[in-house]
Design a protein around this motif. Structure first.
Motif, short mmCIF file in Angstrom:
data_model
loop_
_atom_site.label_atom_id
_atom_site.label_comp_id
_atom_site.label_asym_id
_atom_site.label_seq_id
_atom_site.Cartn_x
_atom_site.Cartn_y
_atom_site.Cartn_z
N ARG A 135 0.84 -1.19 0.00
CA ARG A 135 0.00 0.00 0.00
C ARG A 135 0.88 1.25 0.00
O ARG A 135 1.76 1.40 0.84
CB ARG A 135 -0.94 -0.01 1.21
N GLY A 136 0.61 2.11 -0.94
CA GLY A 136 1.40 3.33 -1.06
C GLY A 136 2.28 3.29 -2.29
O GLY A 136 2.46 2.26 -2.94
N PRO A 137 2.86 4.44 -2.67
CA PRO A 137 3.59 4.56 -3.93
C PRO A 137 4.87 3.74 -3.96
O PRO A 137 5.60 3.67 -2.97
CB PRO A 137 3.89 6.06 -4.03
N ARG A 138 5.15 3.14 -5.13
CA ARG A 138 6.39 2.39 -5.35
C ARG A 138 6.99 2.74 -6.71
O ARG A 138 7.68 1.91 -7.32
CB ARG A 138 6.14 0.90 -5.29
N SER A 139 6.75 3.96 -7.20
CA SER A 139 7.31 4.37 -8.49
C SER A 139 8.83 4.37 -8.47
O SER A 139 9.46 4.21 -9.51
CB SER A 139 6.79 5.76 -8.88
N SER A 140 9.45 4.53 -7.30
CA SER A 140 10.90 4.53 -7.22
C SER A 140 11.48 3.17 -7.58
O SER A 140 12.68 3.06 -7.88
CB SER A 140 11.36 4.94 -5.82
N LEU A 141 10.64 2.13 -7.57
CA LEU A 141 11.07 0.80 -7.98
C LEU A 141 10.46 0.36 -9.31
O LEU A 141 11.11 -0.34 -10.08
CB LEU A 141 10.69 -0.23 -6.92
N TYR A 142 9.20 0.77 -9.57
CA TYR A 142 8.47 0.22 -10.71
C TYR A 142 8.07 1.25 -11.76
O TYR A 142 7.57 0.88 -12.82
CB TYR A 142 7.20 -0.49 -10.21
N GLY A 143 8.21 2.53 -11.49
CA GLY A 143 7.87 3.54 -12.48
C GLY A 143 6.40 3.88 -12.49
O GLY A 143 5.73 3.96 -11.45
N SER A 144 5.86 4.08 -13.69
CA SER A 144 4.48 4.54 -13.86
C SER A 144 3.47 3.58 -13.24
O SER A 144 3.70 2.37 -13.17
CB SER A 144 4.19 4.71 -15.36
N GLU A 145 2.34 4.14 -12.81
CA GLU A 145 1.15 3.46 -12.33
C GLU A 145 1.15 3.21 -10.83
O GLU A 145 0.09 3.11 -10.23
CB GLU A 145 0.90 2.14 -13.07
N ALA A 146 2.32 3.08 -10.20
CA ALA A 146 2.35 2.68 -8.80
C ALA A 146 2.16 3.87 -7.87
O ALA A 146 2.99 4.16 -7.02
CB ALA A 146 3.65 1.95 -8.49
N ILE A 147 1.04 4.60 -8.02
CA ILE A 147 0.73 5.73 -7.15
C ILE A 147 0.00 5.26 -5.89
O ILE A 147 0.35 5.62 -4.78
CB ILE A 147 -0.11 6.78 -7.91
N GLY A 148 -1.04 4.46 -6.07
CA GLY A 148 -1.80 3.97 -4.93
C GLY A 148 -1.19 2.74 -4.28
O GLY A 148 -1.36 2.51 -3.08
N GLY A 149 -0.48 1.94 -5.06
CA GLY A 149 0.13 0.74 -4.51
C GLY A 149 0.42 -0.28 -5.59
O GLY A 149 0.25 -0.03 -6.79
N VAL A 150 0.89 -1.44 -5.16
CA VAL A 150 1.26 -2.53 -6.06
C VAL A 150 0.61 -3.81 -5.57
O VAL A 150 0.62 -4.11 -4.37
CB VAL A 150 2.79 -2.72 -6.13
N ILE A 151 0.02 -4.57 -6.50
CA ILE A 151 -0.51 -5.90 -6.21
C ILE A 151 0.23 -6.88 -7.11
O ILE A 151 0.20 -6.75 -8.33
CB ILE A 151 -2.02 -5.97 -6.46
N GLN A 152 0.91 -7.84 -6.50
CA GLN A 152 1.60 -8.86 -7.28
C GLN A 152 0.96 -10.22 -7.02
O GLN A 152 0.77 -10.63 -5.87
CB GLN A 152 3.10 -8.92 -6.97
N ILE A 153 0.65 -10.91 -8.11
CA ILE A 153 -0.01 -12.22 -8.07
C ILE A 153 1.01 -13.27 -8.47
O ILE A 153 1.63 -13.17 -9.54
CB ILE A 153 -1.22 -12.24 -9.01
N PHE A 154 1.18 -14.27 -7.63
CA PHE A 154 2.05 -15.40 -7.94
C PHE A 154 1.19 -16.62 -8.25
O PHE A 154 0.32 -16.99 -7.45
CB PHE A 154 2.99 -15.69 -6.79
N THR A 155 1.40 -17.21 -9.40
CA THR A 155 0.61 -18.36 -9.80
C THR A 155 1.02 -19.61 -9.04
O THR A 155 2.07 -19.66 -8.39
CB THR A 155 0.72 -18.60 -11.31
N ARG A 156 0.19 -20.64 -9.13
CA ARG A 156 0.40 -21.87 -8.38
C ARG A 156 1.80 -22.44 -8.65
O ARG A 156 2.27 -22.45 -9.77
CB ARG A 156 -0.64 -22.91 -8.76
N ARG A 157 2.42 -22.97 -7.60
CA ARG A 157 3.72 -23.60 -7.76
C ARG A 157 3.96 -24.58 -6.63
O ARG A 157 3.40 -24.46 -5.55
CB ARG A 157 4.84 -22.57 -7.80
N ASN A 158 4.78 -25.57 -6.90
CA ASN A 158 5.12 -26.57 -5.91
C ASN A 158 6.54 -27.04 -6.19
O ASN A 158 6.79 -27.65 -7.23
CB ASN A 158 4.14 -27.75 -5.97
N THR A 159 7.46 -26.72 -5.31
CA THR A 159 8.85 -27.14 -5.49
C THR A 159 9.23 -28.26 -4.52
O THR A 159 10.40 -28.58 -4.36
CB THR A 159 9.80 -25.95 -5.29
#
Length: 627
Positions: A135-159
């Motif tokens: 929650r909160g800006p992350r443009s310093s890492l990701y650039g455009s769009e990350a004003i309100g926050g970042v949501i990252q989705i990781f797909t199913r995995r099993n190691t």
């Protein structure tokens, strides 16, 4: 249930004497690893910015049937949905615009380059292993769009050991679901394959008015009292191999094909075919404990074709087609300067491309960026500093930065403070949409945000409070002729409270948000609330296990919101109650039952568009225990 009732319940819970009866914190483990907050592996305990992780166990516990349902009511997050499952869904983070949220899938940036939105409704929850929310800006890492926050989705995995799994389900409105997969590690490599299917007849999505109702153009422009169905078929492939000591390669691919019926045309029978496809590969080299080098590339397709069926002729008539492709590549080096210090340096490249039967004056653009990030811990103090420079083919250079500080206090208390700048480049629709609805003279939106937080992580409970303020300049807004202009300024203030504990065997977790997003433009809307954002929202989750049985409930609530910038169209607040139960009648088999919106509340999150009433679901899950 009105929002104030939920507030009273949460405050009462927070005031209870948990220390005497609680046994363990429910949801927030300081050792939980996330990568989104700092673009490299860290723990929640070391993260200065507000963050949250939703893992596979919680997804299955809540029995959420789509990603918007999983996110709704989380701290800082509000959902605007246009008519039920599969319909257009907007996610607002911390009161910012719906296109101010950066969305990643397995590290690859996704979203429509024309509309500027990610299709949350089309990402199958059965394909998700975990969700990280910052929650909160992350443009310093990701650039455009990350004003309100970042949501990252990781797909199913099993190691781990090779293991299959499967699930089938049925429910209200002729819901049919099925998913299955297998994955695991064999020698130096690992693999996984998952497939999922979901179909529902849906609900009547819109209470629009037709040409004979005296208000033509209201709502979705037409009165179609029918059910608007949805279908989603998806496939997820993944694999990796340890090429040598310290050198690994992995790749992921997710494709989701959706068919959607909706209201909104005088021709009737509106339908759309949508595709979300994201694929990426990553090469990681760690020659020592203090150096890690990563190279990653990915591609995201966002495809949409809308049409209607001439029922009399039995033919399909295409209305429009818009496909966008987003290619990304990154190189990053992480250096351990000391056991408690890390420095990251990286390079990003992104290319957006549009293919459409609608003529756009420009159909591609590139963006190059360099970034660096430093995190360290000195005794009780933690610091974070980052800077990034983006060179956009259209808009030139933009430099953003972030600075954070944390202080560990006695009794597990933590004080955090951070400030950051961010920006958002206009979309192709903003700039070039035909028929006079684009404005090629638009400038990027720019924001400054400050956050102050206090939290405590104890053996018996954990809680956090964050307050923040964002000021957004050159906010893009549609004028009276529906042409986007950089005429708005906004000031967003807010607060978030999270709390989790176990009391008398019950796992309790609550998330509560307050936001005050105000228009500060020099026009008639000055002082108004920004559209489609409620000032108060939250959720309360309660679960309990009884041997092989588990029961739970989720209460979500939201105050009223306005559907227009002039604040003349009010959408009433609402509250919903969900119930769920699970019976593990065999170590490998679990029977699940759910009832959502149990009180059958009638409500909307977008004016004119219905939300589902009371619904039921029954599912059988097979997940063999590794022996």
């Amino acid at each position: 249930m009105p929002f104030r009732t939920l507030t009273v319940a949460i405050v009462a819970a927070l005031a209870s004497p948990f220390a005497a009866a609680a046994t363990a914190a429910d949801a927030r483990d300081l050792d939980t690893v996330l990568v989104t907050a700092n673009r490299s592996a860290s723990t929640l305990g070391d993260t200065i910015v507000p963050a949250q992780v939703i893992d596979r166990a919680e997804i299955e516990r809540t029995q959420a049937r789509d990603l918007p349902e999983l996110l709704r009511g989380r701290a800082g997050i509000q959902i605007g949905n246009s008519g039920g499952p599969g319909k257009l869904t907007s996610v607002f983070m911390r009161g910012s615009e719906s296109d101010h949220v950066l969305v990643l899938v397995d590290g690859v940036r996704i979203g429509s380059a024309t509309a500027g939105l990610a299709a949350f409704q089309d990402i199958p929850v059965d394909q998700i292993e975990r969700v990280e929310i910052v929650r909160g800006p992350r443009s310093s890492l990701y650039g455009s769009e990350a004003i309100g926050g970042v949501i990252q989705i990781f797909t199913r995995r099993n190691t781990g050991a090779i293991n299959p799994h499967a699930r089938i389900g049925v429910g209200s409105h002729n819901l049919r679901e099925a998913s299955a997969g297998i994955g695991g590690r064999a020698g130096r490599g690992w693999f996984g394959v998952d497939a999922a299917f979901q179909r529902t007849d849906g609900i009547d999505s819109c209470r629009g008015r037709g040409p004979l109702d005296g208000d033509f153009g209201a709502g979705c422009f037409v009165d179609e009292p029918d059910r608007d169905g949805y279908r989603n078929r998806s496939l997820n492939l993944r694999g990796g191999v340890e090429l040598a000591e310290g050198l690994t390669f992995e790749a992921n691919a997710l494709r989701a094909e959706a068919f959607n019926e909706y209201d909104g045309s005088v021709f009737g029978g509106n339908e759309a075919d949508n595709v979300q496809q994201v694929a990426g590969g990553k090469l990681t080299y760690a020659p020592s404990d203090v150096v890690t080098l990563t190279a990653q590339a990915g591609r995201n397709y966002d495809e949409s074709t809308t049409y209607f069926r001439d029922i009399d002729a039995g033919t399909r008539v295409d209305v429009g087609q818009i496909d966008t492709r987003r290619d990304t590549a990154a190189v990053q080096a992480d250096f351990g300067l000391a056991p408690t210090q890390r420095f990251s340096l990286g390079f990003d490249w992104m290319s957006d491309n549009v293919e459409s039967d609608t003529d756009y004056a420009l159909t591609s653009r590139n963006n190059f960026a360099v970034f660096s990030d430093y995190t360290a811990r000195f005794g009780a103090h933690r610091v974070q500093a980052g800077v990034r420079h983006d060179d956009n083919e259209q808009f030139g250079g933009h430099t953003t930065g972030s600075l954070g500080w944390g202080l560990d206090l006695d009794h597990g208390l933590r004080l955090n403070a951070s400030a950051a700048t961010s920006f958002k480049a206009p979309t192709f629709n903003d700039l070039y949409f035909p028929f006079g609805s684009g404005n090629p003279d638009l400038e990027p939106e720019r924001a400054k945000t400050a956050n102050l937080g206090l939290s405590q992580y104890a053996d018996a409970w954990n809680w956090s409070i964050n307050v923040f303020e964002s000021r957004v300049d050159d906010l893009i807004f549609l004028d009276r002729n529906f042409v986007p202009q950089n005429i708005q300024e906004a000031r967003i203030r807010g607060a978030e409270v999270t709390f989790a504990t176990t009391l008398a065997g019950f796992d309790l977790s609550t998330e509560l948000s307050h936001v005050d997003p105000r228009d500060r433009s020099d026009n008639a809307n000055n002082g108004n609330l920004l559209a489609r954002r409620a000032r108060n929202s939250g959720r309360l989750d309660i679960d309990r296990s009884f041997g092989d049985f588990r029961i739970g409930t989720t209460l979500r609530a939201s105050s009223s919101r306005y559907d227009d910038a002039a604040n003349t169209v009010r959408v009433a607040g609402h509250g919903t109650l969900d119930l769920r139960a699970a019976w593990a009648f065999n170590p490998d088999w679990t029977l699940e039952a759910r009832a959502t919106n149990v009180l059958d509340k009638t409500y909307e999150t977008v004016n004119w568009y219905y939300q589902p009433g009371r619904e039921y679901g029954l599912a059988l899950r097979w997940s063999p225990v590794t022996r």
